[in-house]
Design a protein around this motif. Sequence first.
Motif, mmCIF file in Angstrom:
data_model
loop_
_atom_site.group_PDB
_atom_site.id
_atom_site.type_symbol
_atom_site.label_atom_id
_atom_site.label_comp_id
_atom_site.label_asym_id
_atom_site.label_seq_id
_atom_site.Cartn_x
_atom_site.Cartn_y
_atom_site.Cartn_z
ATOM 1 N N ILE A 47 37.696 37.261 43.933
ATOM 2 C CA ILE A 47 36.640 37.524 43.405
ATOM 3 C C ILE A 47 36.568 39.171 43.488
ATOM 4 C CG2 ILE A 47 33.913 37.860 43.657
ATOM 5 C CD1 ILE A 47 34.148 35.008 44.665
ATOM 6 N N ALA A 48 36.725 39.842 44.407
ATOM 7 C CA ALA A 48 36.636 41.138 44.589
ATOM 8 C C ALA A 48 37.786 41.845 43.596
ATOM 9 C CB ALA A 48 37.139 41.763 45.860
ATOM 10 N N PRO A 49 38.903 41.479 43.682
ATOM 11 C CA PRO A 49 39.864 41.866 42.615
ATOM 12 C C PRO A 49 39.557 41.919 40.912
ATOM 13 C CG PRO A 49 41.085 40.728 44.341
ATOM 14 C CD PRO A 49 39.457 40.431 44.359
ATOM 15 N N LEU A 50 38.903 40.692 40.842
ATOM 16 C CA LEU A 50 38.546 40.447 39.422
ATOM 17 C C LEU A 50 37.071 41.559 39.206
ATOM 18 C CD1 LEU A 50 39.121 36.580 38.974
ATOM 19 C CD2 LEU A 50 40.168 38.442 37.645
ATOM 20 N N ASN A 51 36.313 41.473 40.128
ATOM 21 C CA ASN A 51 35.324 42.399 39.944
ATOM 22 C C ASN A 51 35.708 43.905 39.498
ATOM 23 O OD1 ASN A 51 33.532 40.118 40.250
ATOM 24 N ND2 ASN A 51 32.750 40.620 42.441
ATOM 25 N N THR A 182 51.560 40.730 34.088
ATOM 26 C CA THR A 182 50.263 41.340 33.713
ATOM 27 C C THR A 182 49.673 42.032 34.894
ATOM 28 O OG1 THR A 182 48.904 39.358 34.630
ATOM 29 C CG2 THR A 182 50.066 39.046 32.502
ATOM 30 N N SER A 183 48.370 42.694 34.436
ATOM 31 C CA SER A 183 47.645 43.484 35.347
ATOM 32 C C SER A 183 46.967 42.630 36.451
ATOM 33 C CB SER A 183 46.550 44.061 34.792
ATOM 34 O OG SER A 183 45.646 43.246 34.016
ATOM 35 N N LEU A 184 47.044 41.235 36.290
ATOM 36 C CA LEU A 184 46.187 40.213 37.125
ATOM 37 C C LEU A 184 47.297 39.955 38.149
ATOM 38 C CD1 LEU A 184 43.869 38.368 34.743
ATOM 39 C CD2 LEU A 184 43.358 40.351 36.216
ATOM 40 N N VAL A 185 48.499 39.999 37.640
ATOM 41 C CA VAL A 185 49.771 39.303 38.590
ATOM 42 C C VAL A 185 49.716 40.580 39.503
ATOM 43 C CG1 VAL A 185 52.225 39.047 38.855
ATOM 44 C CG2 VAL A 185 50.963 38.021 37.031
ATOM 45 N N ALA A 186 49.902 41.787 39.121
ATOM 46 C CA ALA A 186 49.834 43.007 40.106
ATOM 47 C C ALA A 186 48.824 43.097 41.035
ATOM 48 C CB ALA A 186 49.812 44.213 39.192
ATOM 49 N N LEU A 187 47.528 42.646 40.596
ATOM 50 C CA LEU A 187 46.701 42.602 41.603
ATOM 51 C C LEU A 187 46.491 41.235 42.720
ATOM 52 C CD1 LEU A 187 43.257 43.289 39.085
ATOM 53 C CD2 LEU A 187 44.218 44.561 41.062
ATOM 54 N N GLY A 188 47.479 40.416 42.306
ATOM 55 C CA GLY A 188 47.661 39.045 43.255
ATOM 56 C C GLY A 188 46.610 38.030 43.022
ATOM 57 N N VAL A 189 46.083 38.197 41.604
ATOM 58 C CA VAL A 189 45.131 37.124 41.182
ATOM 59 C C VAL A 189 45.853 35.926 40.546
ATOM 60 C CG1 VAL A 189 43.209 36.771 39.459
ATOM 61 C CG2 VAL A 189 43.137 38.714 41.064
#
Length: 351
Positions: A47-51, A182-189
Amino acid sequence: MPTSEKTRIFITGSTGYIGGSVLSALLFDPRSNSFQITALIRSANKIAPLNSVGVEAVLGSNSDFEKLTAHASDADVVFSCADADDLHAIRAILLGLKKRHEQTNTVPILIHTSGTGLLIDNADGNYATDKIYSDLDIPMIEALPKTQPHRAVDLEVVAAGEQGYVRTYIILPSTIYGIANTSLVALGVQNPHSQQIPNLIKAGIDRKQGGVVGKGLNLWPNVHINDIGTLYTSVFDAAMKGPDAAGHGREGFYFGANGEHRVGRISEIVAEALYEMKLGKSPEPTVFTDEEVQKYLGGRYHGSNSRVRAERAKLIGWKPVHTVDSLWGSIKPETEVIVERQNAWLGGCRK
Protein backbone atom coordinates in the motif's frame (compact mmCIF):
# COMPACT_ATOMS: atom_id res chain seq x y z
CA MET A 1 -15.38 11.21 -20.51
CA PRO A 2 -15.40 14.51 -18.59
CA THR A 3 -12.68 16.95 -19.65
CA SER A 4 -12.65 19.28 -16.63
CA GLU A 5 -12.25 16.59 -13.99
CA LYS A 6 -9.77 13.81 -13.47
CA THR A 7 -10.40 10.50 -15.19
CA ARG A 8 -11.14 8.00 -12.44
CA ILE A 9 -9.41 4.67 -13.13
CA PHE A 10 -9.84 1.43 -11.20
CA ILE A 11 -7.43 -1.44 -11.84
CA THR A 12 -7.31 -5.02 -10.59
CA GLY A 13 -4.27 -7.29 -10.77
CA SER A 14 -2.00 -4.26 -10.55
CA THR A 15 0.86 -6.06 -8.79
CA GLY A 16 0.93 -8.88 -11.33
CA TYR A 17 3.10 -9.27 -14.40
CA ILE A 18 0.52 -7.80 -16.80
CA GLY A 19 -1.35 -5.48 -14.46
CA GLY A 20 1.82 -3.97 -13.04
CA SER A 21 3.06 -3.18 -16.53
CA VAL A 22 -0.29 -1.59 -17.36
CA LEU A 23 -0.29 0.48 -14.18
CA SER A 24 3.32 1.56 -14.77
CA ALA A 25 2.41 2.61 -18.32
CA LEU A 26 -0.47 4.70 -16.96
CA LEU A 27 1.79 6.37 -14.39
CA PHE A 28 4.24 7.35 -17.13
CA ASP A 29 1.52 8.50 -19.51
CA PRO A 30 1.87 12.21 -20.45
CA ARG A 31 -1.67 12.70 -19.14
CA SER A 32 -1.06 10.96 -15.80
CA ASN A 33 -1.72 14.15 -13.82
CA SER A 34 -5.28 13.97 -15.09
CA PHE A 35 -5.76 10.41 -13.79
CA GLN A 36 -7.05 9.41 -10.38
CA ILE A 37 -6.01 5.75 -10.06
CA THR A 38 -7.31 3.25 -7.52
CA ALA A 39 -5.73 -0.22 -7.38
CA LEU A 40 -7.10 -3.30 -5.65
CA ILE A 41 -4.19 -5.24 -4.09
CA ARG A 42 -3.86 -8.30 -1.86
CA SER A 43 -0.76 -7.37 0.17
CA ALA A 44 -0.89 -4.66 2.83
CA ASN A 45 2.86 -4.07 2.58
CA LYS A 46 2.40 -2.77 -0.97
CA ILE A 47 0.00 0.00 0.00
CA ALA A 48 2.67 2.53 1.03
CA PRO A 49 4.84 2.07 -2.10
CA LEU A 50 1.82 2.53 -4.35
CA ASN A 51 0.66 5.56 -2.38
CA SER A 52 4.14 7.04 -2.85
CA VAL A 53 3.61 7.15 -6.63
CA GLY A 54 0.13 8.62 -6.38
CA VAL A 55 -1.95 5.44 -6.54
CA GLU A 56 -4.73 4.89 -4.03
CA ALA A 57 -4.25 1.27 -2.98
CA VAL A 58 -7.21 -0.65 -1.57
CA LEU A 59 -6.70 -3.95 0.22
CA GLY A 60 -8.79 -6.75 -1.27
CA SER A 61 -9.03 -9.43 -3.94
CA ASN A 62 -11.23 -10.71 -6.73
CA SER A 63 -13.26 -12.51 -4.07
CA ASP A 64 -14.33 -9.21 -2.50
CA PHE A 65 -17.32 -8.74 -4.75
CA GLU A 66 -18.76 -5.77 -2.86
CA LYS A 67 -15.44 -3.91 -3.13
CA LEU A 68 -15.22 -4.68 -6.83
CA THR A 69 -18.72 -3.34 -7.39
CA ALA A 70 -18.20 -0.26 -5.25
CA HIS A 71 -14.93 0.80 -6.86
CA ALA A 72 -16.14 0.02 -10.38
CA SER A 73 -19.21 2.18 -9.74
CA ASP A 74 -16.86 5.07 -8.91
CA ALA A 75 -14.72 4.68 -12.06
CA ASP A 76 -14.79 6.12 -15.55
CA VAL A 77 -12.44 3.36 -16.73
CA VAL A 78 -11.80 -0.11 -15.28
CA PHE A 79 -8.76 -2.20 -16.21
CA SER A 80 -9.48 -5.83 -15.33
CA CYS A 81 -6.04 -7.48 -15.19
CA ALA A 82 -6.55 -10.25 -12.64
CA ASP A 83 -8.00 -13.74 -13.21
CA ALA A 84 -9.29 -14.04 -16.79
CA ASP A 85 -11.59 -16.92 -15.79
CA ASP A 86 -13.26 -15.41 -12.71
CA LEU A 87 -16.86 -15.05 -13.81
CA HIS A 88 -18.13 -13.87 -10.41
CA ALA A 89 -15.52 -11.10 -10.26
CA ILE A 90 -16.34 -9.77 -13.72
CA ARG A 91 -20.04 -9.80 -12.87
CA ALA A 92 -19.30 -7.73 -9.77
CA ILE A 93 -17.31 -5.24 -11.85
CA LEU A 94 -20.04 -5.03 -14.49
CA LEU A 95 -22.65 -4.47 -11.79
CA GLY A 96 -20.61 -1.53 -10.54
CA LEU A 97 -20.23 -0.09 -14.04
CA LYS A 98 -23.96 -0.44 -14.60
CA LYS A 99 -24.55 1.54 -11.42
CA ARG A 100 -22.08 4.15 -12.68
CA HIS A 101 -24.09 4.48 -15.87
CA GLU A 102 -27.39 4.77 -14.02
CA GLN A 103 -26.04 7.37 -11.57
CA THR A 104 -24.17 9.59 -14.03
CA ASN A 105 -25.87 8.93 -17.38
CA THR A 106 -22.38 8.37 -18.84
CA VAL A 107 -21.00 5.20 -20.44
CA PRO A 108 -17.94 3.98 -18.54
CA ILE A 109 -15.20 1.89 -20.14
CA LEU A 110 -14.05 -1.65 -19.30
CA ILE A 111 -10.73 -2.92 -20.64
CA HIS A 112 -10.66 -6.61 -19.77
CA THR A 113 -7.79 -9.09 -19.96
CA SER A 114 -8.42 -12.43 -21.65
CA GLY A 115 -5.78 -14.38 -23.60
CA THR A 116 -5.10 -16.33 -26.77
CA GLY A 117 -5.48 -19.47 -24.64
CA LEU A 118 -9.07 -18.94 -25.78
CA LEU A 119 -8.07 -20.64 -29.04
CA ILE A 120 -6.24 -23.75 -27.81
CA ASP A 121 -6.73 -27.19 -29.34
CA ASN A 122 -5.78 -30.73 -28.31
CA ALA A 123 -2.60 -31.10 -30.37
CA ASP A 124 -0.55 -32.36 -27.39
CA GLY A 125 2.53 -30.98 -29.13
CA ASN A 126 2.23 -33.44 -31.99
CA TYR A 127 1.27 -31.13 -34.88
CA ALA A 128 0.88 -27.53 -36.00
CA THR A 129 -2.54 -26.29 -37.04
CA ASP A 130 -3.29 -24.25 -40.16
CA LYS A 131 -6.10 -22.35 -38.44
CA ILE A 132 -5.19 -18.70 -37.81
CA TYR A 133 -7.54 -16.26 -36.06
CA SER A 134 -7.68 -12.53 -36.82
CA ASP A 135 -9.08 -10.05 -34.32
CA LEU A 136 -10.94 -8.54 -37.29
CA ASP A 137 -12.74 -11.84 -38.03
CA ILE A 138 -15.47 -11.66 -35.42
CA PRO A 139 -17.62 -14.54 -36.82
CA MET A 140 -14.60 -16.85 -36.48
CA ILE A 141 -14.16 -15.84 -32.84
CA GLU A 142 -17.90 -16.15 -32.19
CA ALA A 143 -17.83 -19.72 -33.48
CA LEU A 144 -15.67 -20.76 -30.51
CA PRO A 145 -17.51 -22.95 -27.98
CA LYS A 146 -18.25 -21.58 -24.52
CA THR A 147 -16.12 -24.38 -23.06
CA GLN A 148 -12.88 -22.80 -24.33
CA PRO A 149 -10.69 -21.14 -21.66
CA HIS A 150 -11.71 -17.53 -20.88
CA ARG A 151 -14.71 -17.80 -23.20
CA ALA A 152 -17.47 -17.67 -20.56
CA VAL A 153 -16.05 -14.45 -19.10
CA ASP A 154 -15.45 -12.92 -22.54
CA LEU A 155 -19.07 -13.58 -23.49
CA GLU A 156 -20.26 -11.87 -20.30
CA VAL A 157 -18.14 -8.82 -21.14
CA VAL A 158 -19.34 -8.68 -24.74
CA ALA A 159 -22.98 -9.01 -23.67
CA ALA A 160 -22.60 -6.07 -21.29
CA GLY A 161 -21.04 -4.00 -24.04
CA GLU A 162 -23.89 -4.81 -26.39
CA GLN A 163 -26.42 -3.70 -23.75
CA GLY A 164 -24.94 -0.21 -23.96
CA TYR A 165 -24.32 0.70 -20.32
CA VAL A 166 -20.57 0.15 -20.70
CA ARG A 167 -18.10 0.19 -23.58
CA THR A 168 -16.07 -3.00 -23.49
CA TYR A 169 -12.67 -3.85 -24.94
CA ILE A 170 -11.03 -7.26 -24.53
CA ILE A 171 -7.26 -7.62 -24.80
CA LEU A 172 -5.95 -11.13 -25.49
CA PRO A 173 -2.20 -11.43 -24.79
CA SER A 174 -0.37 -14.43 -26.21
CA THR A 175 2.82 -15.97 -24.77
CA ILE A 176 4.24 -12.96 -22.94
CA TYR A 177 7.99 -13.03 -22.41
CA GLY A 178 10.73 -10.89 -20.95
CA ILE A 179 11.47 -9.87 -17.37
CA ALA A 180 9.44 -6.79 -16.52
CA ASN A 181 11.63 -3.80 -15.66
CA THR A 182 9.15 -1.15 -14.59
CA SER A 183 9.09 1.46 -11.86
CA LEU A 184 6.79 -0.83 -9.88
CA VAL A 185 9.27 -3.71 -10.07
CA ALA A 186 11.92 -1.33 -8.72
CA LEU A 187 9.56 -0.51 -5.83
CA GLY A 188 9.15 -4.22 -5.05
CA VAL A 189 5.46 -4.04 -5.92
CA GLN A 190 5.18 -5.92 -9.23
CA ASN A 191 5.86 -9.55 -10.12
CA PRO A 192 8.49 -9.33 -12.91
CA HIS A 193 7.97 -12.83 -14.35
CA SER A 194 5.45 -14.40 -16.70
CA GLN A 195 4.11 -17.95 -16.28
CA GLN A 196 4.39 -20.05 -19.44
CA ILE A 197 8.14 -19.96 -20.02
CA PRO A 198 9.12 -19.77 -16.32
CA ASN A 199 6.95 -22.84 -15.63
CA LEU A 200 8.94 -24.78 -18.25
CA ILE A 201 12.18 -23.59 -16.68
CA LYS A 202 11.10 -24.52 -13.14
CA ALA A 203 9.95 -27.93 -14.36
CA GLY A 204 13.34 -28.55 -15.96
CA ILE A 205 15.16 -27.57 -12.78
CA ASP A 206 13.01 -29.83 -10.63
CA ARG A 207 13.21 -32.89 -12.91
CA LYS A 208 16.88 -32.15 -13.63
CA GLN A 209 16.21 -32.14 -17.36
CA GLY A 210 14.49 -29.80 -19.79
CA GLY A 211 11.14 -31.14 -20.96
CA VAL A 212 8.80 -30.88 -23.93
CA VAL A 213 5.13 -31.71 -24.49
CA GLY A 214 4.84 -34.36 -27.20
CA LYS A 215 6.91 -33.59 -30.29
CA GLY A 216 6.93 -29.84 -29.60
CA LEU A 217 5.51 -29.07 -33.06
CA ASN A 218 2.64 -26.85 -31.91
CA LEU A 219 2.67 -23.11 -32.62
CA TRP A 220 1.91 -20.09 -30.44
CA PRO A 221 2.07 -16.33 -30.91
CA ASN A 222 4.27 -14.23 -28.64
CA VAL A 223 4.62 -10.68 -27.38
CA HIS A 224 7.15 -8.84 -25.22
CA ILE A 225 5.92 -7.53 -21.87
CA ASN A 226 6.83 -3.95 -22.85
CA ASP A 227 4.72 -4.22 -25.99
CA ILE A 228 1.79 -5.48 -23.94
CA GLY A 229 1.98 -2.32 -21.86
CA THR A 230 1.71 -0.18 -25.00
CA LEU A 231 -1.16 -2.31 -26.32
CA TYR A 232 -3.24 -1.46 -23.25
CA THR A 233 -2.45 2.24 -23.55
CA SER A 234 -3.24 2.13 -27.29
CA VAL A 235 -6.67 0.64 -26.59
CA PHE A 236 -7.16 3.08 -23.71
CA ASP A 237 -6.25 6.04 -25.94
CA ALA A 238 -8.69 4.93 -28.61
CA ALA A 239 -11.44 4.29 -26.09
CA MET A 240 -11.02 7.75 -24.57
CA LYS A 241 -11.53 9.33 -28.00
CA GLY A 242 -15.07 8.00 -28.12
CA PRO A 243 -17.14 5.05 -29.32
CA ASP A 244 -16.25 5.46 -32.99
CA ALA A 245 -12.45 5.42 -32.56
CA ALA A 246 -12.09 1.65 -32.10
CA GLY A 247 -14.15 -1.52 -32.14
CA HIS A 248 -15.89 -2.35 -28.86
CA GLY A 249 -18.53 -4.75 -27.60
CA ARG A 250 -18.95 -7.51 -30.16
CA GLU A 251 -16.05 -6.07 -32.18
CA GLY A 252 -13.87 -5.25 -29.20
CA PHE A 253 -11.28 -8.04 -29.44
CA TYR A 254 -7.58 -7.10 -29.58
CA PHE A 255 -4.94 -9.81 -29.90
CA GLY A 256 -1.59 -9.09 -28.29
CA ALA A 257 0.96 -10.75 -30.58
CA ASN A 258 3.94 -9.76 -32.68
CA GLY A 259 5.52 -13.03 -33.73
CA GLU A 260 4.98 -16.76 -33.71
CA HIS A 261 7.10 -19.64 -32.42
CA ARG A 262 7.27 -23.40 -32.33
CA VAL A 263 6.74 -24.17 -28.66
CA GLY A 264 9.22 -27.05 -28.74
CA ARG A 265 12.00 -24.61 -29.60
CA ILE A 266 11.52 -22.94 -26.21
CA SER A 267 11.91 -26.35 -24.57
CA GLU A 268 15.09 -26.93 -26.57
CA ILE A 269 16.66 -23.63 -25.48
CA VAL A 270 15.72 -24.25 -21.85
CA ALA A 271 17.24 -27.75 -22.00
CA GLU A 272 20.42 -26.36 -23.56
CA ALA A 273 20.70 -23.67 -20.88
CA LEU A 274 20.16 -26.12 -18.01
CA TYR A 275 22.71 -28.53 -19.50
CA GLU A 276 25.30 -25.73 -19.74
CA MET A 277 24.62 -24.88 -16.09
CA LYS A 278 25.04 -28.56 -15.14
CA LEU A 279 21.40 -28.73 -14.08
CA GLY A 280 20.28 -31.03 -16.88
CA LYS A 281 21.42 -34.44 -18.06
CA SER A 282 21.15 -33.61 -21.78
CA PRO A 283 20.88 -30.55 -24.03
CA GLU A 284 17.94 -32.28 -25.73
CA PRO A 285 14.58 -32.03 -23.92
CA THR A 286 12.82 -35.23 -22.96
CA VAL A 287 9.07 -35.72 -23.26
CA PHE A 288 7.02 -34.87 -20.19
CA THR A 289 4.99 -37.79 -18.86
CA ASP A 290 1.26 -37.28 -18.36
CA GLU A 291 1.91 -36.98 -14.62
CA GLU A 292 4.60 -34.35 -15.18
CA VAL A 293 2.36 -32.33 -17.48
CA GLN A 294 -0.20 -32.09 -14.67
CA LYS A 295 2.39 -31.51 -11.95
CA TYR A 296 4.42 -28.81 -13.65
CA LEU A 297 2.18 -27.28 -16.31
CA GLY A 298 -1.32 -27.77 -14.93
CA GLY A 299 -2.50 -29.57 -18.07
CA ARG A 300 -1.60 -29.85 -21.73
CA TYR A 301 -1.81 -26.10 -22.39
CA HIS A 302 1.84 -26.07 -23.49
CA GLY A 303 1.05 -28.70 -26.14
CA SER A 304 -1.76 -26.75 -27.79
CA ASN A 305 -1.85 -24.55 -30.88
CA SER A 306 -2.94 -20.92 -30.75
CA ARG A 307 -2.34 -18.88 -33.89
CA VAL A 308 -3.41 -15.25 -34.34
CA ARG A 309 -2.94 -12.06 -36.32
CA ALA A 310 -3.18 -8.81 -34.32
CA GLU A 311 -4.75 -6.79 -37.11
CA ARG A 312 -7.36 -4.79 -35.20
CA ALA A 313 -4.80 -3.85 -32.56
CA LYS A 314 -2.41 -2.43 -35.14
CA LEU A 315 -5.20 -0.57 -36.92
CA ILE A 316 -5.71 1.62 -33.84
CA GLY A 317 -2.04 2.54 -33.71
CA TRP A 318 -0.35 -0.18 -31.65
CA LYS A 319 3.28 -0.42 -32.74
CA PRO A 320 5.03 -3.38 -31.08
CA VAL A 321 8.80 -3.29 -31.51
CA HIS A 322 9.95 -6.71 -30.28
CA THR A 323 10.00 -9.64 -32.72
CA VAL A 324 10.40 -13.38 -32.18
CA ASP A 325 14.19 -12.90 -32.10
CA SER A 326 13.68 -11.08 -28.80
CA LEU A 327 11.85 -14.15 -27.51
CA TRP A 328 14.75 -16.46 -28.34
CA GLY A 329 17.21 -14.06 -26.75
CA SER A 330 15.19 -13.80 -23.53
CA ILE A 331 15.03 -17.47 -22.58
CA LYS A 332 18.58 -18.18 -21.37
CA PRO A 333 18.82 -14.97 -19.26
CA GLU A 334 15.46 -15.75 -17.65
CA THR A 335 16.63 -19.31 -16.95
CA GLU A 336 19.72 -17.91 -15.22
CA VAL A 337 17.63 -15.50 -13.12
CA ILE A 338 15.23 -18.24 -12.00
CA VAL A 339 18.10 -20.60 -11.13
CA GLU A 340 19.83 -17.84 -9.14
CA ARG A 341 16.61 -17.00 -7.31
CA GLN A 342 15.95 -20.63 -6.41
CA ASN A 343 19.53 -21.09 -5.20
CA ALA A 344 19.19 -18.00 -3.01
CA TRP A 345 15.94 -19.35 -1.58
CA LEU A 346 17.49 -22.75 -0.86
CA GLY A 347 20.51 -21.04 0.72
CA GLY A 348 18.21 -19.09 3.01
CA CYS A 349 16.34 -22.26 4.01
CA ARG A 350 19.61 -23.97 5.00
CA LYS A 351 20.63 -21.21 7.41
